[in-house]
Design an enzyme around this catalytic site. Structure first.
Site, PDB file in Angstrom:
ATOM      1  N   GLU A 210      41.488  79.389 -10.315  1.00  0.00           N
ATOM      2  CA  GLU A 210      41.906  78.007 -10.295  1.00  0.00           C
ATOM      3  C   GLU A 210      43.474  77.944  -9.517  1.00  0.00           C
ATOM      4  O   GLU A 210      44.323  78.690 -10.429  1.00  0.00           O
ATOM      5  CB  GLU A 210      42.297  77.478 -11.792  1.00  0.00           C
ATOM      6  CG  GLU A 210      41.106  77.223 -12.395  1.00  0.00           C
ATOM      7  CD  GLU A 210      40.215  76.177 -12.003  1.00  0.00           C
ATOM      8  OE1 GLU A 210      40.706  75.075 -12.156  1.00  0.00           O
ATOM      9  OE2 GLU A 210      38.883  75.829 -12.115  1.00  0.00           O
ATOM     10  N   CYS A 244      49.420  71.822 -10.793  1.00  0.00           N
ATOM     11  CA  CYS A 244      48.707  72.080  -9.768  1.00  0.00           C
ATOM     12  C   CYS A 244      48.022  71.029  -9.188  1.00  0.00           C
ATOM     13  O   CYS A 244      47.708  70.771  -8.068  1.00  0.00           O
ATOM     14  CB  CYS A 244      47.695  73.388 -10.162  1.00  0.00           C
ATOM     15  SG  CYS A 244      46.615  72.533 -11.622  1.00  0.00           S
TER      16      CYS A 244
END
Lengths: 453, 468
Positions: A210, A244
């Site tokens: 990720e 993010c």
């Protein structure tokens, strides 16, 4: 280092004992985790405040609530997720048992990040436990208070051998990565992602990475700017930009640029008051190194709003940059800070082209009243996930897979996807030892009649 | 880099968007179907020259199974390509939440020599169906098939989007230096590591279909003649050069004695008294592989077969009895027509033996007692499992085919191939209106807002259902 090897060996022995396989055991562990989150709420919030200056309701909303939701979902759905899946049979297998068995992978490693230090360990941990694995947990050392807390708390609530916490920095993580795991889930940046995958390759370990990137946000002229800007402000400055999936930069027509700035300024006032620094709801940059990095991105830029900073407290005010050049430093790397560049483009074509010239981002946002335009942006770009007319929200739908593509990552998790990421789907066929006559067709000697049949 | 030009050409085609429409993908897939139909003879001849592949086998694996995959894909592509709408939570009730299937871009398929058409074509079907551009790298070891694919495929597929690259280790290494958006590799674990390491440099996701030693446990309660036939079929298919072949047998001493005559009978039934003369028994693909497999004969004692003919690269269907775990045949994947029998006392010992080794691509268990079959299934781990037969679990397009641990990562066949080559993009389309509903999430954060938020987001546990 030896202790680390011992810890992993113990986890493997515990897994091999078979005790993490029964659904009862897994649910019992998940229930214990739920108790931990509820009973130690104060301690968790204190650690998050110490690490990132997150206020109570803020930290609860962004880190604890999500974990409780994931836990409830997993406990609810586990029996159906884990049940063997019977599949369509063909003529030859009509009388056989044909199914997919969901099985644990073994000992998996979860490496967390510092920006949502509790959430980014706990969320995948729920799926890994639900899938029946042993889990080695490696929280980020950068968010040291939360790391220490997890090292203290997890052994108090969970099976100590199956779910050890390993702490430490780069040397410890490097050592950890030389060991063999059956899956590694890493949250962090692309550079380290490559290192993790290369280490995993030595053991043929599957990985879920990720990562991040620059998530673009296109604002169409035809949209409710006040609403759009409020939603963008929420997403951009949450956690001081250290998310993010934060909208990294804005693409819009030059004619609406100043309106965008004004709307964001008004929203910032609404959210954080006159003096942002004294708002309990505005976070800080994690450390001095990142503070310097983000401040460096402001060099030579036109600051339309913000720019105030204080190194001692790692405070950077919510900042907006206008007329940013695509070649500038702030447009090269993921900002991961409260700095919002606006790059002007003359059309949606130009915006799409701009986005496609760069690495595939983790998230993509588009604001418009024009459904056709939204569909077009969706079809002509690629990203991990996307939300139209808002930010972040696709990551909060439990049934959508959350992950990147290209430089922003590989694999996905959340909800059922976490369970599947940490499971092996084993194809199973169980036949009868009789009914041999049907098999005779396939045995040699071969003949044209057999082929025709 | 000698392939940089080719890769950028394909990337330009990819960026032009021509592989995206369903009609385009269907047309390319239909062309693949024509390739299989029109070049059937050439395929049978090439695989015969490469490894003496019996035409019955070649038709079954290289043509029929491929056409099945093609038809499943053509029949379902429209459905697979559709956005998958998902259940929403309270806060997103009025929104549109769905998973969009997107191609990755330019993908690389590296195929091995043992089923040289099938093992590039089946992944290719999924890669095309998912909308990607593809570079195919067939194995240089199956030379005739490599030449066939390199020369003929370009007559059927769009050359702007699909290319074949030939060559050996050096060429593959240089090819892997380029950035691909997905790499699909079938081959050995050691090369699998090299491929994944190369992929890591570009953060390229991979599927690795590898191998290992597939154990075959035969319990004392079984129908011996049927077991013998099914095992012989699975072991000697393609002269043993099958990633999912039963690699070795585990059974009791008594069962070894009982099986031997049945195995001998099955071999004669299939291949006649002299298998070297049977058109239905293959050859080893190359001299290097022949030498390697022949060395494995010095394990245990040769109970059946054992004859070899170097000129023809022929190794007879061979059964080795009383093989020790330390013998050569138990040190590596055999990939040849040799079946070692390792004697174990009982099922528990067999399971322990299996679990002591790396996880294989397939595990087989034979028993009339379904409890035994289920025990082996539950207490072991493998890519796939078949009870009371060999190989068959991979012929069903509804089952995922892939390994675990050393035997691989990822899976394919049927829809799983399409999914392998697709990025599943989570999408949410919200409304610009109803902004009031969003108010609880905005700062300033208050306890009251939190209460509201919790109410709209959370998943409630249903009733008092207990598992205990």
């Amino acid at each position: 280092m030896e202790r680390m090897q011992h810890v992993i060996a113990r986890a493997r022995a515990a897994f091999n004992s078979g005790r993490s396989r029964s659904l009862e055991f897994r649910i019992q562990q998940l229930k214990a985790l739920e108790r931990m989150v509820k009973e130690k709420e104060k301690e968790i919030l204190a650690a998050l405040h110490a690490d990132l200056h997150k206020s109570g309701p803020n930290a609860y909303n962004h880190e604890i609530l999500g974990v409780l939701i994931e836990l409830a979902l997993a406990m609810e759905k586990l029996p159906s997720w884990a049940a063997p899946q019977h599949v369509k049979k063909d003529l030859i297998t009509m009388r056989d048992e044909v199914f997919i068995n969901f099985e644990p992978l073994g000992v998996v490693l979860i490496i967390g990040a510092w920006n949502y230090p509790f959430l980014l360990i706990m969320h995948p941990l729920v799926g890994a436990i639900a899938a029946g694995n042993a889990v080695v947990v490696k929280p980020s050392e950068v968010s040291e208070n939360t790391a220490k807390l997890m090292a203290d708390l997890l052994p108090q609530y969970l099976d100590r051998e199956l779910y050890p916490v390993v702490t430490g920095g780069v040397p410890e993580t490097t050592e950890l990565l030389t060991q063999r795991f059956d899956h590694i889930l890493y949250t962090g940046n692309s550079a380290v992602g490559k290192i993790v995958m290369a280490a995993a390759a030595k053991h043929l370990t599957p990985v879920t990475l990720e990562l991040g990137g620059k998530s673009p946000c296109y604002i169409d002229k035809d949209c409710d700017l006040a609403v759009a800007c409020r939603r963008i402000t929420w997403g951009k400055y949450m956690n001081c930009g250290q998310t993010c999936i934060a909208p990294d930069y804005i693409l819009c027509d030059p004619s609406i640029q100043s309106q965008v700035v004004e709307n964001i300024k008004a929203t910032l006032q609404e959210f954080y008051g006159e003096d942002v620094k004294s708002s309990a709801d505005y976070e800080r940059i994690i450390n001095k190194r990142h503070f310097k990095r983000v401040m460096g991105l402001l060099e030579g830029q036109k600051i339309a709003h913000g720019g105030e900073n204080d190194e001692a407290s790692c405070f950077i005010a919510p900042t907006i940059l206008t007329d940013v050049s695509p070649d500038s430093k702030v447009m090269e790397e993921e900002i991961f800070g409260p700095v919002l560049p606006i790059v002007t483009v003359k059309s949606v074509e130009e915006a799409i082209e701009f986005i496609n010239r760069r690495e595939k981002p983790l998230a993509l946002y588009v604001f418009s009243n024009n459904k056709k335009l939204i569909r077009r942006v969706l079809s002509e770009t690629s990203s991990g996930g996307m939300t139209a007319n808002d930010v972040f929200m696709h990551s909060l739908v439990p049934n959508l897979p959350f992950g990147g593509v290209g430089n922003s990552g590989m694999g996905a998790y959340h909800g059922r996807y976490s369970f599947e990421t940490f499971s092996h789907r084993r194809a199973c066929v169980i036949k009868d030892l009789k009914m041999e006559v049907v098999n005779k067709l396939r045995y040699p000697p071969g003949s044209q009649e057999k082929v025709d049949l | 880099n000698p392939y940089a030009g080719l890769v950028s050409h394909l990337r330009a085609s990819w960026l032009s968007g021509k592989t995206r429409p369903m009609e385009y993908r269907m047309a390319q897939l239909e062309a693949l179907g024509r390739f299989l139909d029109e070049k059937k003879q050439e395929i049978l001849e090439a695989t015969d020259l490469d490894m003496g592949k019996p035409s019955f086998e070649a038709y079954f694996t290289e043509i029929l199974l491929c056409k099945n995959e093609l038809n499943v894909t053509l029949n379902n592509l429209c459905h697979w390509m559709k956005d998958e709408h998902v259940d929403k939570n309270l806060v997103t009730q009025l929104d549109s939440a769905f998973i969009r299937k997107e191609p990755y871009g330019v993908v690389l398929i590296i195929a091995p020599w043992n089923y040289p058409i099938h093992l590039f074509l089946v992944p290719l079907i999924g890669a095309i169906a998912a909308g990607n551009c593809v570079i195919i790298k067939p194995s240089e070891i199956s030379k005739q098939t490599e030449r066939l694919v390199a020369e003929m495929l370009s007559c059927y597929l769009d050359n702007d989007c699909f290319a074949v690259v030939t060559g050996g280790v050096q060429e593959s290494t240089r090819l892997l230096e380029n950035k691909f958006d997905y790499i699909f590799f079938t081959g050995s674990p050691s090369v699998g590591r090299i491929v994944m390491t190369a992929a890591a440099k570009h953060l390229t996701p991979v599927t690795l279909e590898l191998g290992g030693k597939n154990p075959c446990y035969v319990s004392d309660t079984c129908d011996v003649p049927n077991v013998a036939r099914r095992v012989v079929w699975g072991r000697f298919f393609n002269a043993g050069q099958t990633c999912i072949a039963p690699d070795y047998l585990l059974c009791s001493l008594e069962m070894q004695e009982k099986l031997m005559p049945a195995l001998r009978e099955a071999i004669v039934e299939f291949f006649g008294p002299n298998p070297q003369e049977s058109p239905d028994f293959g050859r080893i693909v190359g001299d290097k592989q022949f030498q390697r497999v022949r060395k494995l004969l010095c394990s245990g004692r040769v109970a059946i077969g054992g004859q070899t003919d170097e000129a023809e690269r022929y190794i007879a269907p061979t059964i080795l009895a009383d093989v020790q775990p330390s013998d050569p045949a138990m040190q590596e994947e055999i990939f040849g027509p040799i079946l070692p029998i390792v004697v174990v006392a009982n099922m528990d010992e067999a399971i322990d033996f299996i679990n002591a080794g790396p996880r294989p691509l397939a595990i087989y268990a034979f028993s009339c007692d379904s409890k035994v079959v289920n025990q082996v299934l539950e207490r072991t781990s493998s890519g796939g499992f078949c009870g009371n037969d060999t190989l068959m679990h991979v012929t069903l397009t509804s089952l995922p085919f892939g390994g675990i641990g050393n035997s691989g990562l990822g899976k394919y066949h049927g829809k799983f191939t399409f999914d392998t080559f697709s990025h599943h993009r989570g999408c949410l389309h919200r409304n610009m209106g109803l902004e009031a509903l969003n108010a609880p999430r905005y700062p300033p954060y208050t306890q009251q807002k939190l209460g509201l938020l919790t109410a709209t987001f959370e998943v409630k546990r249903r009733g008092t259902c207990t598992l205990l």
